[in-house]
Design a protein around this motif. Sequence first.
Motif, PDB file in Angstrom:
ATOM      1  N   HIS A  65       0.753  -1.260   0.254  1.00 47.40           N
ATOM      2  CA  HIS A  65      -0.235  -0.120  -0.263  1.00 47.40           C
ATOM      3  C   HIS A  65       0.987   1.409   0.123  1.00 47.40           C
ATOM      4  N   THR A  66       0.832   2.336  -0.665  1.00 49.35           N
ATOM      5  CA  THR A  66       1.724   3.563  -1.092  1.00 49.35           C
ATOM      6  C   THR A  66       1.039   4.171   0.324  1.00 49.35           C
ATOM      7  N   LEU A  67       1.829   5.086   0.583  1.00 48.69           N
ATOM      8  CA  LEU A  67       2.043   5.977   1.656  1.00 48.69           C
ATOM      9  C   LEU A  67       1.750   7.480   0.916  1.00 48.69           C
ATOM     10  N   THR A  68       1.084   8.697   1.477  1.00 47.05           N
ATOM     11  CA  THR A  68       1.772  10.212   1.744  1.00 47.05           C
ATOM     12  C   THR A  68       3.078   9.720   2.432  1.00 47.05           C
ATOM     13  N   GLY A  69       3.364  11.264   1.680  1.00 48.88           N
ATOM     14  CA  GLY A  69       4.413  11.161   3.374  1.00 48.88           C
ATOM     15  C   GLY A  69       4.787  11.310   4.126  1.00 48.88           C
ATOM     16  N   THR A  70       3.332  12.467   4.604  1.00 50.25           N
ATOM     17  CA  THR A  70       3.347  12.303   6.079  1.00 50.25           C
ATOM     18  C   THR A  70       3.106  10.308   7.166  1.00 50.25           C
ATOM     19  N   GLU A  71       2.128   9.977   6.084  1.00 54.60           N
ATOM     20  CA  GLU A  71       2.132   8.716   6.630  1.00 54.60           C
ATOM     21  C   GLU A  71       3.159   7.765   7.103  1.00 54.60           C
ATOM     22  N   PHE A  72       4.075   8.226   6.052  1.00 57.68           N
ATOM     23  CA  PHE A  72       4.842   7.491   5.339  1.00 57.68           C
ATOM     24  C   PHE A  72       6.074   7.487   6.679  1.00 57.68           C
ATOM     25  N   LEU A  73       6.407   9.234   6.919  1.00 58.47           N
ATOM     26  CA  LEU A  73       7.374   9.376   8.669  1.00 58.47           C
ATOM     27  C   LEU A  73       6.946   9.202   9.849  1.00 58.47           C
ATOM     28  N   LEU A  74       5.180   9.072   9.581  1.00 60.22           N
ATOM     29  CA  LEU A  74       5.308   8.722  10.828  1.00 60.22           C
ATOM     30  C   LEU A  74       4.873   7.380  11.277  1.00 60.22           C
ATOM     31  N   LEU A  75       5.184   6.720  10.177  1.00 57.04           N
ATOM     32  CA  LEU A  75       4.783   5.324  10.603  1.00 57.04           C
ATOM     33  C   LEU A  75       6.013   4.418  10.772  1.00 57.04           C
ATOM     34  N   ARG A  76       7.264   4.801   9.917  1.00 55.26           N
ATOM     35  CA  ARG A  76       8.629   4.444  10.120  1.00 55.26           C
ATOM     36  C   ARG A  76       9.477   5.211  11.363  1.00 55.26           C
ATOM     37  N   TYR A  77       8.785   6.132  12.020  1.00 57.25           N
ATOM     38  CA  TYR A  77       9.089   6.821  13.378  1.00 57.25           C
ATOM     39  C   TYR A  77       8.725   5.419  14.181  1.00 57.25           C
ATOM     40  N   PHE A  78       6.910   5.354  14.430  1.00 56.26           N
ATOM     41  CA  PHE A  78       7.209   3.768  14.702  1.00 56.26           C
ATOM     42  C   PHE A  78       7.425   2.621  14.634  1.00 56.26           C
ATOM     43  N   MET A  79       8.135   2.473  14.092  1.00 54.57           N
ATOM     44  CA  MET A  79       8.076   0.904  13.442  1.00 54.57           C
ATOM     45  C   MET A  79      10.014   0.755  13.648  1.00 54.57           C
ATOM     46  N   HIS A  80      10.633   1.578  14.029  1.00 54.31           N
ATOM     47  CA  HIS A  80      12.255   2.328  14.456  1.00 54.31           C
ATOM     48  C   HIS A  80      11.734   2.184  16.408  1.00 54.31           C
ATOM     49  N   HIS A  81      10.951   2.824  16.412  1.00 50.55           N
ATOM     50  CA  HIS A  81      10.660   2.549  18.459  1.00 50.55           C
ATOM     51  C   HIS A  81       9.544   1.491  18.066  1.00 50.55           C
ATOM     52  N   PRO A  82       9.111   0.325  18.360  1.00 51.58           N
ATOM     53  CA  PRO A  82       8.067  -0.412  19.014  1.00 51.58           C
ATOM     54  C   PRO A  82       8.290  -1.147  20.316  1.00 51.58           C
ATOM     55  N   GLY A  83       7.229  -0.706  20.920  1.00 48.82           N
ATOM     56  CA  GLY A  83       7.163  -1.163  22.116  1.00 48.82           C
ATOM     57  C   GLY A  83       6.892  -0.052  22.562  1.00 48.82           C
ATOM     58  N   HIS A  84       7.860   1.489  22.315  1.00 47.39           N
ATOM     59  CA  HIS A  84       7.642   2.617  23.278  1.00 47.39           C
ATOM     60  C   HIS A  84       6.283   3.185  22.952  1.00 47.39           C
ATOM     61  N   VAL A  85       5.908   3.810  24.461  1.00 49.55           N
ATOM     62  CA  VAL A  85       4.478   4.650  24.372  1.00 49.55           C
ATOM     63  C   VAL A  85       5.441   5.990  23.996  1.00 49.55           C
ATOM     64  N   LEU A  86       4.889   6.553  22.597  1.00 47.95           N
ATOM     65  CA  LEU A  86       5.172   8.086  21.954  1.00 47.95           C
ATOM     66  C   LEU A  86       4.145   8.684  21.941  1.00 47.95           C
TER      67      LEU A  86
END
Length: 221
Positions: A149-170
Amino acid sequence: MKLLLLEDDDLLAESLDECLKDSGYRVDLATSLSVARSLMATEHYELAILDLGLPDGSGLDLLKQWRKDGLDLPVLILTARDTWEDKVVGLEGGADDYLTKPFHEAELIARVMALLRRKSGHLSAELTVGGVSLDEANQCVRIDDGTWHTLTGTEFLLLRYFMHHPGHVLSKDQLLNQLYALDQDAAASNLIEVYIARLRRHVGKSTIQTRRGQGYVFVAH
């Protein structure tokens, strides 16, 4: 993913800023050691790109101080000093990588991505956490059914940050801080809720969970 760029050459700094933003990073620029120190004291960065010759001192001295203070973010030295002795001094001074000028922008981006993957423990060019895979080059996501699924620029930035910090409450503030550089007007915090809802359509509500009064957490199933 917010980066600190320490570079006093205006033309190069502008070019690097554009290149990094096109690749999905947010950049705060420092043109001197004093500005870099101030930014590092108040902002959170995932990586720093560091020139060595600054108008108010040596970037290497700043790096050594960071390491002495226990700052463990990845640091990429970007400099015209290209002898093997200079590289040894830089790496022994605490740098994680060393790139000499002139350079190809594609190589810089590849090195930045490699350092960030190493920091988060992901060695593959495709970032995979639980049942979610993120193609950083093409900015798209895949879940267990195998569909990209193609992401928008902001969706990509947000998901990448989540995936680099799994398990962390942000918190919302942390997420907004990663989406916007200091020279941009930050959006309202409720915009995060909008993009969280969009991401959940791709990865599922159980993957990005709400912690009331705290923020959100990416759960690796």
